[in-house]
Design an enzyme around this catalytic site. Structure first.
Site, mmCIF file in Angstrom:
data_model
loop_
_atom_site.group_PDB
_atom_site.id
_atom_site.type_symbol
_atom_site.label_atom_id
_atom_site.label_comp_id
_atom_site.label_asym_id
_atom_site.label_seq_id
_atom_site.Cartn_x
_atom_site.Cartn_y
_atom_site.Cartn_z
ATOM 1 N N TYR A 21 15.315 8.257 -29.823
ATOM 2 C CA TYR A 21 14.585 8.417 -31.083
ATOM 3 C C TYR A 21 13.940 9.787 -31.099
ATOM 4 O O TYR A 21 13.177 10.142 -30.198
ATOM 5 C CB TYR A 21 13.533 7.315 -31.241
ATOM 6 C CG TYR A 21 12.780 7.438 -32.534
ATOM 7 C CD1 TYR A 21 13.411 7.148 -33.742
ATOM 8 C CD2 TYR A 21 11.458 7.873 -32.569
ATOM 9 C CE1 TYR A 21 12.740 7.279 -34.942
ATOM 10 C CE2 TYR A 21 10.776 8.008 -33.769
ATOM 11 C CZ TYR A 21 11.428 7.711 -34.946
ATOM 12 O OH TYR A 21 10.768 7.847 -36.141
ATOM 13 N N GLU A 26 25.420 9.957 -38.542
ATOM 14 C CA GLU A 26 26.508 9.127 -39.064
ATOM 15 C C GLU A 26 27.250 9.912 -40.136
ATOM 16 O O GLU A 26 26.821 11.000 -40.531
ATOM 17 C CB GLU A 26 25.947 7.835 -39.669
ATOM 18 C CG GLU A 26 25.035 8.072 -40.862
ATOM 19 C CD GLU A 26 24.800 6.813 -41.689
ATOM 20 O OE1 GLU A 26 25.509 5.818 -41.504
ATOM 21 O OE2 GLU A 26 23.910 6.847 -42.539
ATOM 22 N N ASN A 38 28.806 9.438 -44.056
ATOM 23 C CA ASN A 38 28.935 8.615 -45.256
ATOM 24 C C ASN A 38 30.269 8.954 -45.893
ATOM 25 O O ASN A 38 30.514 10.091 -46.271
ATOM 26 C CB ASN A 38 27.783 8.872 -46.222
ATOM 27 C CG ASN A 38 26.471 8.336 -45.680
ATOM 28 O OD1 ASN A 38 25.480 9.021 -45.650
ATOM 29 N ND2 ASN A 38 26.475 7.104 -45.200
ATOM 30 N N ARG A 71 31.872 8.729 -48.655
ATOM 31 C CA ARG A 71 31.850 8.574 -50.115
ATOM 32 C C ARG A 71 31.041 9.702 -50.718
ATOM 33 O O ARG A 71 30.464 10.504 -50.005
ATOM 34 C CB ARG A 71 31.164 7.254 -50.466
ATOM 35 C CG ARG A 71 29.797 7.210 -49.795
ATOM 36 C CD ARG A 71 28.926 6.103 -50.261
ATOM 37 N NE ARG A 71 27.798 5.911 -49.371
ATOM 38 C CZ ARG A 71 26.665 6.591 -49.397
ATOM 39 N NH1 ARG A 71 26.509 7.560 -50.281
ATOM 40 N NH2 ARG A 71 25.685 6.354 -48.551
HETATM 41 P P1 ADP Z 1 21.264 4.320 -42.692
HETATM 42 O O1 ADP Z 1 22.740 4.293 -42.601
HETATM 43 O O2 ADP Z 1 20.659 2.951 -42.675
HETATM 44 O O3 ADP Z 1 20.755 5.179 -43.824
HETATM 45 P P2 ADP Z 1 20.877 6.475 -40.742
HETATM 46 O O4 ADP Z 1 21.491 6.399 -39.394
HETATM 47 O O5 ADP Z 1 21.509 7.379 -41.738
HETATM 48 O O6 ADP Z 1 20.742 4.982 -41.331
HETATM 49 O O7 ADP Z 1 19.360 6.874 -40.597
HETATM 50 C C1 ADP Z 1 18.482 6.913 -41.702
HETATM 51 C C2 ADP Z 1 17.181 7.586 -41.327
HETATM 52 O O8 ADP Z 1 16.575 6.908 -40.207
HETATM 53 C C3 ADP Z 1 17.307 9.017 -40.867
HETATM 54 O O9 ADP Z 1 17.352 9.942 -41.929
HETATM 55 C C4 ADP Z 1 16.036 9.153 -40.035
HETATM 56 O O10 ADP Z 1 14.909 9.283 -40.877
HETATM 57 C C5 ADP Z 1 15.926 7.825 -39.335
HETATM 58 N N1 ADP Z 1 16.627 7.851 -38.015
HETATM 59 C C6 ADP Z 1 17.832 7.348 -37.730
HETATM 60 N N2 ADP Z 1 18.177 7.567 -36.426
HETATM 61 C C7 ADP Z 1 17.150 8.231 -35.860
HETATM 62 C C8 ADP Z 1 16.884 8.759 -34.531
HETATM 63 N N3 ADP Z 1 17.743 8.624 -33.531
HETATM 64 N N4 ADP Z 1 15.716 9.410 -34.342
HETATM 65 C C9 ADP Z 1 14.818 9.546 -35.363
HETATM 66 N N5 ADP Z 1 14.999 9.069 -36.604
HETATM 67 C C10 ADP Z 1 16.142 8.420 -36.871
#
Ligand code: ADP
Length: 446
Positions: free
Chosen positions: A202, A288, A290, A292
Site C-alpha cells: 500500500y 490495473e 481499464n 474500455r
Molecule cells: P478499482 O478497479 O476498484 O477502481 P484500482 O485498483 O483502480 O481499483 O484502485 C482505485 C484506487 O484505490 C486508486 O486510485 C488508489 O486511490 C487506491 N489504491 C489502489 N491500490 C493501491 C495501493 N497499492 N496503494 C495505495 N492506494 C491504492
C-alpha cells in the site's frame, strides 16, 4: 465501415457515442430501460428499443436482451461505453459468436488485461513496473502473511475481479491482515461472484496517474499521454486533469511508452487506460488496465485533439490508426469535474429527482457532456453522475480560472450536486499548487 451501431449504455456516454456515430455517418440505435423511457437523447437516436425494467440486471446488464435488440435492429456493431457490460469478456465473446462487432477488445485481450491478477502477469512480461505483492491470488492466510512480511506493511487486499473502488482493505499489521482476509474474500464473492483476492504494497500519499492508449487491429499502438486523477473520495475519482502537474516529462515519455508496449503485447485493439500510482520520487507502479473508454477521456481529447470515441469505432471497423506516436502532441491544460447528483454537505447522499433549474456554462474552452435538460428526472437506479464539465485553456492557471468561471455559470436545482464542492476546490490553495495525492480530498472533507 459500419452502417448501424447499437449503444449498450445510457446517460451522457450513450449520447457521446451517438454523436460520434452521427459524425461518422453511422446510424445509432439506443436501448433504454423503463426508468429511462423519457431520456431526451433517445429522440436523437435513429431507433430506440426498450430492453426491460429499471434494475440494471433486467436491462443494461442483460446480455440476451441486448443481443435481441441488436438482432431486431440489424446492427453491425455494439458499443458498450463504460460500466455495465463494458469489461465483460463473455459479452465481447457473445457478440463475436453472433457476428456482431464488439467495439472494444477481443475477449482474449480483455482477459489478459482486464483481470487484475492476469494483468499483472502480462505487465511483468511486457516489463511494465508493477507493485510488489503476491504472485497472483493468495491461496490461504499463511501465504498472505508471508507475502506481507516480504513487501512490508501497510499492504492492501484487493479483489481480483474488483472495480469501482470496492473490495479493497488496507492492513497495517499482521493481526489486521488476518482478520480482513476472510472478510475481503467473502465480500468479493458477494459483490463480484469471485472470491479471489491478492495483496500488494500500500503506497501512502501516492498520486494516481494514468495513461490513455489506443491499439489497432494491425499491431500498432500509441499513447495519448497522461491524466492525473488523484482527487478521489472512497477511491472514486471526482476531478481529472491533463497533463499531470509537476511530473517530469521524461518520466511521462517512459510511462507512455511502457503503456503502449503493454497494449501491443496483449494484441489489444481499442481504447484502454493503464493506471499507475506514482510515489514521491516520481516512480510509477501499475495498478490495473481499464479495457474500455474512461469517464475522463475528454480531458485527453482536449489536450491532444484526438476523438477517442470515434477512434474506438474506426479501430473496431478495422481501420489502422491514422497517426504515429510522433504525431501526437500536448496542447494546453484540461480539467474535468464530475457533476454528481449527490449532496456533499450530507455525506454525498444521492439526490435523485426532477431537475427544475438547469443552466449550463458555455463560452471559450468549455464543454459539457451531459444528457440532462430542464425537467429531466434523475432515476434512482443508476450511477449518480449526471454531467461532466470539461474545461480547456492554454495553461493550468488559466484552466483553473476558467473552470471556476464555468462552475459559477452552472445552476442546478432543486436537487443537490457536487458543483459547490468543485467550486471550492478550484479556490483551494493546495489544489491550485498542483500535485495533490489520493488522500487529499478526504483530508479536506474531514
Ligand atoms: P478499482 O478497479 O476498484 O477502481 P484500482 O485498483 O483502480 O481499483 O484502485 C482505485 C484506487 O484505490 C486508486 O486510485 C488508489 O486511490 C487506491 N489504491 C489502489 N491500490 C493501491 C495501493 N497499492 N496503494 C495505495 N492506494 C491504492
Amino acid at each position: 465501415m459500419f452502417r448501424r451501431v447499437l449503444i449498450a449504455n445510457r446517460g451522457e456516454i450513450a449520447l457521446r457515442i451517438l454523436r460520434a456515430c452521427h459524425e461518422l455517418g453511422i446510424e445509432a440505435v439506443c436501448v433504454y430501460s423503463k426508468a429511462d423511457a423519457d431520456a431526451p437523447y433517445l429522440r436523437l437516436a435513429d431507433r430506440a428499443i426498450c430492453i426491460g425494467d429499471a434494475p440494471a440486471k433486467d436491462s443494461y446488464l442483460n446480455i440476451s436482451r441486448l443481443i435481441s435488440a441488436a438482432e431486431i435492429a440489424d446492427v453491425d456493431a455494439i458499443h458498450p461505453g463504460y460500466g455495465f457490460l463494458a469489461e465483460r469478456a463473455d459479452f465481447s465473446e457473445v457478440c463475436r459468436d453472433c457476428k456482431i462487432e464488439f467495439i472494444g477488445p477481443s475477449p482474449e485481450a480483455m482477459r489478459k488485461l482486464g483481470d487484475k491478477v492476469e494483468c499483472k502477469r502480462t505487465a511483468q512480461k511486457a516489463k511494465v513496473p508493477i507493485f510488489p505483492g503476491s504472485e497472483g491470488e493468495v491461496e490461504d492466510e499463511e501465504e498472505a502473511v508471508k507475502v506481507a512480511a516480504e513487501v512490508g506493511y501497510p499492504v492492501i487486499i484487493k479483489a481480483a475481479a474488483g472495480g469501482g473502488g470496492r473490495g479493497m482493505r488496507i492492513c497495517r499489521n499482521e493481526a489486521s491482515l488476518r482478520t480482513n482476509l476472510r472478510a475481503a474474500g467473502q465480500e468479493a464473492l458477494a459483490a463480484f461472484g469471485n472470491g479471489a483476492v491478492f495483496i500488494e504494497k500500500y503506497l501512502e500519499h501516492a498520486r494516481h496517474v494514468e495513461v490513455q492508449v489506443l491499439g489497432d487491429k494491425h499491431g500498432h499502438a500509441v499513447h495519448l499521454y497522461e491524466r492525473d486523477c488523484s482527487v478521489q473520495r472512497r477511491h472514486q475519482k471526482l476531478i481529472e486533469e491533463a497533463p499531470a502537474p509537476g511530473v517530469e516529462r521524461k518520466k511521462i515519455d517512459q510511462l507512455g511508452a511502457s503503456a503502449a508496449r503493454l497494449v501491443k503485447h496483449a494484441e489489444y485493439a481499442g481504447a484502454a487506460t493503464v493506471e499507475f500510482l506514482m510515489d514521491a520520487n516520481q516512480d510509477f507502479y501499475m495498478l490495473e488496465v481499464n479495457t474500455r473508454v474512461q469517464v475522463e477521456h475528454p480531458v485527453t481529447e482536449a489536450i491532444t485533439g484526438v476523438d477517442i470515441v470515434k477512434q474506438s469505432i474506426l479501430i473496431a471497423a478495422g481501420e489502422p490508426l491514422p497517426f504515429k506516436q510522433r504525431d501526437i502532441s500536448v496542447n494546453g491544460h484540461a480539467i474535468e469535474c464530475r457533476i454528481n447528483a449527490e449532496d456533499p454537505e450530507r455525506g454525498f447522499m444521492p439526490s435523485a429527482g426532477r431537475i427544475e433549474q438547469w443552466e449550463v456554462p458555455g463560452g471559450p474552452g468549455v464543454r459539457m457532456d451531459t444528457h440532462v435538460v430542464p425537467g429531466y428526472r434523475v432515476p434512482p437506479n443508476y450511477d449518480s453522475m449526471i454531467a461532466k464539465l470539461i474545461v480547456h485553456a492554454e495553461d493550468r492557471d488559466a484552466c483553473l480560472r476558467r473552470t471556476a468561471r464555468a462552475l459559477r455559470e452552472l445552476r442546478v436545482g432543486p436537487i443537490k450536486t457536487t458543483t459547490p464542492l468543485h467550486a471550492r476546490l478550484m479556490q483551494n490553495s493546495d489544489f491550485a499548487a498542483g500535485g495533490v495525492d489520493i488522500g487529499y480530498l478526504e483530508r479536506l472533507l474531514k
